[in-house]
Design a protein around this motif. Structure first.
Motif, PDB file in Angstrom:
ATOM      1  N   ARG A 105      -5.468   9.189  -4.750  1.00  0.00           N
ATOM      2  CA  ARG A 105      -4.025   9.320  -4.446  1.00  0.00           C
ATOM      3  C   ARG A 105      -3.373  10.348  -5.374  1.00  0.00           C
ATOM      4  O   ARG A 105      -2.542  11.147  -4.940  1.00  0.00           O
ATOM      5  N   GLN A 106      -3.745  10.322  -6.647  1.00  0.00           N
ATOM      6  CA  GLN A 106      -3.156  11.301  -7.582  1.00  0.00           C
ATOM      7  C   GLN A 106      -3.534  12.725  -7.193  1.00  0.00           C
ATOM      8  O   GLN A 106      -2.702  13.637  -7.229  1.00  0.00           O
ATOM      9  N   GLN A 107      -4.788  12.897  -6.804  1.00  0.00           N
ATOM     10  CA  GLN A 107      -5.220  14.248  -6.395  1.00  0.00           C
ATOM     11  C   GLN A 107      -4.444  14.710  -5.169  1.00  0.00           C
ATOM     12  O   GLN A 107      -4.009  15.849  -5.075  1.00  0.00           O
ATOM     13  N   ARG A 108      -4.266  13.811  -4.215  1.00  0.00           N
ATOM     14  CA  ARG A 108      -3.533  14.179  -2.993  1.00  0.00           C
ATOM     15  C   ARG A 108      -2.084  14.547  -3.330  1.00  0.00           C
ATOM     16  O   ARG A 108      -1.543  15.515  -2.815  1.00  0.00           O
ATOM     17  N   LEU A 109      -1.468  13.765  -4.226  1.00  0.00           N
ATOM     18  CA  LEU A 109      -0.083  14.053  -4.614  1.00  0.00           C
ATOM     19  C   LEU A 109       0.017  15.408  -5.288  1.00  0.00           C
ATOM     20  O   LEU A 109       0.945  16.183  -5.033  1.00  0.00           O
ATOM     21  N   ALA A 110      -0.961  15.702  -6.166  1.00  0.00           N
ATOM     22  CA  ALA A 110      -0.933  16.989  -6.879  1.00  0.00           C
ATOM     23  C   ALA A 110      -1.022  18.145  -5.882  1.00  0.00           C
ATOM     24  O   ALA A 110      -0.308  19.143  -5.997  1.00  0.00           O
ATOM     25  N   ILE A 111      -1.888  18.002  -4.882  1.00  0.00           N
ATOM     26  CA  ILE A 111      -2.034  19.072  -3.875  1.00  0.00           C
ATOM     27  C   ILE A 111      -0.730  19.230  -3.097  1.00  0.00           C
ATOM     28  O   ILE A 111      -0.243  20.339  -2.868  1.00  0.00           O
ATOM     29  N   LEU A 112      -0.136  18.093  -2.726  1.00  0.00           N
ATOM     30  CA  LEU A 112       1.121  18.156  -1.961  1.00  0.00           C
ATOM     31  C   LEU A 112       2.220  18.818  -2.788  1.00  0.00           C
ATOM     32  O   LEU A 112       2.973  19.658  -2.293  1.00  0.00           O
TER      33      LEU A 112
ATOM     34  N   ARG B  17      -7.712   5.423   6.147  1.00  0.00           N
ATOM     35  CA  ARG B  17      -6.246   5.512   6.096  1.00  0.00           C
ATOM     36  C   ARG B  17      -5.651   4.236   6.687  1.00  0.00           C
ATOM     37  O   ARG B  17      -5.773   3.979   7.890  1.00  0.00           O
ATOM     38  N   ALA B  18      -5.000   3.458   5.826  1.00  0.00           N
ATOM     39  CA  ALA B  18      -4.490   2.149   6.254  1.00  0.00           C
ATOM     40  C   ALA B  18      -3.437   2.269   7.346  1.00  0.00           C
ATOM     41  O   ALA B  18      -3.262   1.355   8.155  1.00  0.00           O
ATOM     42  N   CYS B  19      -2.730   3.413   7.385  1.00  0.00           N
ATOM     43  CA  CYS B  19      -1.660   3.546   8.379  1.00  0.00           C
ATOM     44  C   CYS B  19      -2.219   3.838   9.770  1.00  0.00           C
ATOM     45  O   CYS B  19      -1.498   3.766  10.757  1.00  0.00           O
ATOM     46  N   MET B  20      -3.518   4.197   9.859  1.00  0.00           N
ATOM     47  CA  MET B  20      -4.103   4.587  11.143  1.00  0.00           C
ATOM     48  C   MET B  20      -5.139   3.582  11.663  1.00  0.00           C
ATOM     49  O   MET B  20      -5.264   3.365  12.866  1.00  0.00           O
ATOM     50  N   VAL B  21      -5.897   2.980  10.733  1.00  0.00           N
ATOM     51  CA  VAL B  21      -7.057   2.178  11.151  1.00  0.00           C
ATOM     52  C   VAL B  21      -6.624   0.754  11.514  1.00  0.00           C
ATOM     53  O   VAL B  21      -5.912   0.093  10.753  1.00  0.00           O
TER      54      VAL B  21
ATOM     55  N   ILE C 193       0.882  -1.179   0.000  1.00  0.00           N
ATOM     56  CA  ILE C 193       0.000   0.000   0.000  1.00  0.00           C
ATOM     57  C   ILE C 193       0.918   1.227   0.000  1.00  0.00           C
ATOM     58  O   ILE C 193       1.828   1.304   0.832  1.00  0.00           O
ATOM     59  N   PRO C 194       0.739   2.186  -0.935  1.00  0.00           N
ATOM     60  CA  PRO C 194       1.647   3.343  -0.961  1.00  0.00           C
ATOM     61  C   PRO C 194       1.505   4.201   0.298  1.00  0.00           C
ATOM     62  O   PRO C 194       0.407   4.329   0.846  1.00  0.00           O
ATOM     63  N   THR C 195       2.626   4.750   0.758  1.00  0.00           N
ATOM     64  CA  THR C 195       2.613   5.665   1.910  1.00  0.00           C
ATOM     65  C   THR C 195       3.567   6.813   1.610  1.00  0.00           C
ATOM     66  O   THR C 195       4.440   6.696   0.751  1.00  0.00           O
TER      67      THR C 195
ATOM     68  N   ALA D 181      -1.921  14.566   7.254  1.00  0.00           N
ATOM     69  CA  ALA D 181      -1.877  13.226   6.670  1.00  0.00           C
ATOM     70  C   ALA D 181      -1.780  13.327   5.155  1.00  0.00           C
ATOM     71  O   ALA D 181      -2.456  14.152   4.540  1.00  0.00           O
ATOM     72  N   CYS D 182      -0.919  12.485   4.557  1.00  0.00           N
ATOM     73  CA  CYS D 182      -0.774  12.539   3.097  1.00  0.00           C
ATOM     74  C   CYS D 182      -1.960  11.868   2.401  1.00  0.00           C
ATOM     75  O   CYS D 182      -2.286  12.195   1.277  1.00  0.00           O
ATOM     76  N   GLU D 183      -2.562  10.896   3.069  1.00  0.00           N
ATOM     77  CA  GLU D 183      -3.715  10.158   2.534  1.00  0.00           C
ATOM     78  C   GLU D 183      -3.382   9.324   1.307  1.00  0.00           C
ATOM     79  O   GLU D 183      -4.254   8.996   0.516  1.00  0.00           O
ATOM     80  N   LEU D 184      -2.126   8.987   1.115  1.00  0.00           N
ATOM     81  CA  LEU D 184      -1.787   8.098  -0.004  1.00  0.00           C
ATOM     82  C   LEU D 184      -2.100   6.654   0.337  1.00  0.00           C
ATOM     83  O   LEU D 184      -2.219   5.800  -0.532  1.00  0.00           O
TER      84      LEU D 184
END
Ligand code: SF4
Ligand code: FES
Length: 437
Positions: free
Chosen positions: A84-91, A61-65, A31-33, A45-48
């Motif tokens: 994930r792509q949208q989150r990366l673009a914002i970051l 969020r797999a890293c939290m739940v 799972i990407p992080t 949180a990056c939310e990737l």
């Protein structure tokens, strides 16, 4: 306690208390992080790492739940990829120059490379120059002569070629200069402290610039009639045009810095004199002008000189009688700039002599290629042993060299091959073996 769950159709048994990310990892499901660091909780949180969990209306969020009995999880779907792509673009959009990139770490001046390139990308050229000048007050000169350490580490090399970091710096600096842009560089309120800076070269002017911006009252004592030190008297004007250097030093002086020209430490004044004049502190940046001597017979004959002396004479338009043929002994950048200057001054044949092979030269590869392209010739694995006045100029006795076996540190040194002497005739012989303070 063990729990049963399904990830991407795979039935998994995992320990209670771990996260979806950890359970997936143990089952070899990736799972990407980005922001995940075990045991830490990021501010944003990056939310990737988001995944779909059956029965949940939103991505999790797999890293939290933490896992639960009977959970059914999907880690890869079109909807997840899009998110994930949208989150990366914002970051990426809001991520300018706020982490240490290899280019930044490689730059000896630690210039904020990403930051100023981000300004350039947004058309904010003045801001880019100001940001460079936070670490280096010479963007005009450095943009022309820096060996570009940063570009050797640019990660874009992994895709095609490095970003032209140095040319971007030069572009924004020149853009501001040609438009006479007021860079609005500000100084702190006056501290009432007076500081003497001895030497108006790169070190002295850098100290003067940053001290003036801290609010101190600065006076520079310069031994030569103009500012710039080695930038003016050691680097030829085809690399740093004098009007560019004049502009650059004026930008620095505009911080309210005073200059006293033709003032040499030890000749015209002493440190004691400065104390008597009421200076609170003194910065000494007199440079390394003295050449390493050439220790062979004939080194002091007319027509033989160090590269630093030669380049200084060139900068002052005082060179004459170079003749038709010249040799330059040395493999550093100064040797090559001396060779290139000789060609520009009308010398027909210029040969660089060096005791090792070409790979042993410390000169920048780019400078080497440029020198070769301009017609400089190279005589490798040879070293001068004697210079005499001959009937046809200077007779330079050369000896062939070979490399020794590696020493304790693994370094192979050049040594002469007995009986391998030969002669070349030149009118001018220049050497560049390094400099001393
Ligand atoms: S070109 Fe030189 S000065 Fe500019 S960022 Fe790169 S290494 Fe630093
Ligand atoms: S890895 Fe960034 S939110 Fe999970």
């Amino acid at each position: 306690m063990s729990l049963n769950l399904v990830i991407d159709g795979q039935e998994i048994v995992a320990q209670q208390g771990i996260t979806i990310l950890e359970a997936a990892k143990r089952a070899d499901i990736s799972i990407p992080t980005l922001c995940y660091v075990k045991g830490k909780f990021p501010e944003k949180a990056c939310e990737l790492c988001v995944v779909e969990v059956e029965g949940e209306s939103e991505f999790q969020r797999a890293c939290m739940v933490q896992i639960k009995e009977g959970m059914r999880i999907v880690t890869n779907s079109d909807a997840l990829s899009k998110h994930r792509q949208q989150r990366l673009a914002i970051l990426a959009e809001t991520h300018f120059g706020d982490c240490k990139a290899p280019c930044n770490l490689t730059c000896p001046g630690q210039i904020n490379v990403q930051g100023y390139i981000a300004h350039v990308a947004k058309g904010e050229y003045e801001e880019a120059v100001r940001l460079v000048m936070e670490r280096n007050p010479f963007p005009f000169s450095v943009g022309r002569v820096c060996p570009r350490f940063c570009e050797t580490r640019c990660r874009r090399i992994l895709v095609d070629e490095p970003v032209s970091i140095n040319h971007l710096k030069r572009f924004v600096a020149d853009w501001c200069m040609t438009r006479n842009v007021d860079l609005k560089l500000t100084c702190d309120p006056p501290t009432g402290k007076r500081i003497a800076v001895i030497g108006g070269g790169p070190a002295g002017l850098t100290a003067a610039y940053y001290l003036a911006r801290k609010g101190h009252d600065i006076t520079v004592f310069e031994a030569m009639p103009k500012l710039g030190g080695m930038l003016r008297y050691g680097i030829p004007s085809y690399k740093i045009p004098r009007k560019i250097l004049d502009y650059e030093t004026n930008v620095i002086l505009a911080m309210g810095i005073s200059v006293k020209f033709n003032q040499k430490l030890g000749t015209n004044f002493t440190i004691d004199d400065l104390q008597k004049q009421g200076f609170d502190a003194t910065f000494v940046g007199v440079g390394a002008w003295a050449p390493q001597p050439l220790d062979i017979p004939g080194a002091s004959l007319p027509g033989v000189m160090s590269a630093t002396e030669f380049l200084r004479l060139v900068a002052q338009d005082k060179v004459k009688g170079l003749g038709r043929r010249a040799a330059v002994f040395g493999g550093n950048n100064i040797a090559l700039e001396a060779a290139r200057s000789l060609l520009r001054l009308g010398v027909d044949e210029v040969t660089v002599v060096f005791p090792k092979s070409r790979t042993g030269m410390s000169a920048n590869q780019r400078v080497l290629n440029e020198a070769e392209g301009e017609g400089v010739q190279f005589l490798m694995v040879a070293s001068p042993v004697k210079i005499e006045h001959g009937s046809n100029g200077l007779d330079v006795e050369l000896i062939r060299m070979r490399l020794t076996e590696p020493d304790k540190r693994g370094i192979r040194h050049p040594e002469p091959i007995p009986g391998s002497s030969n002669f070349i005739q030149v009118d001018t012989f220049i050497y560049s073996l390094g400099q001393m303070a």
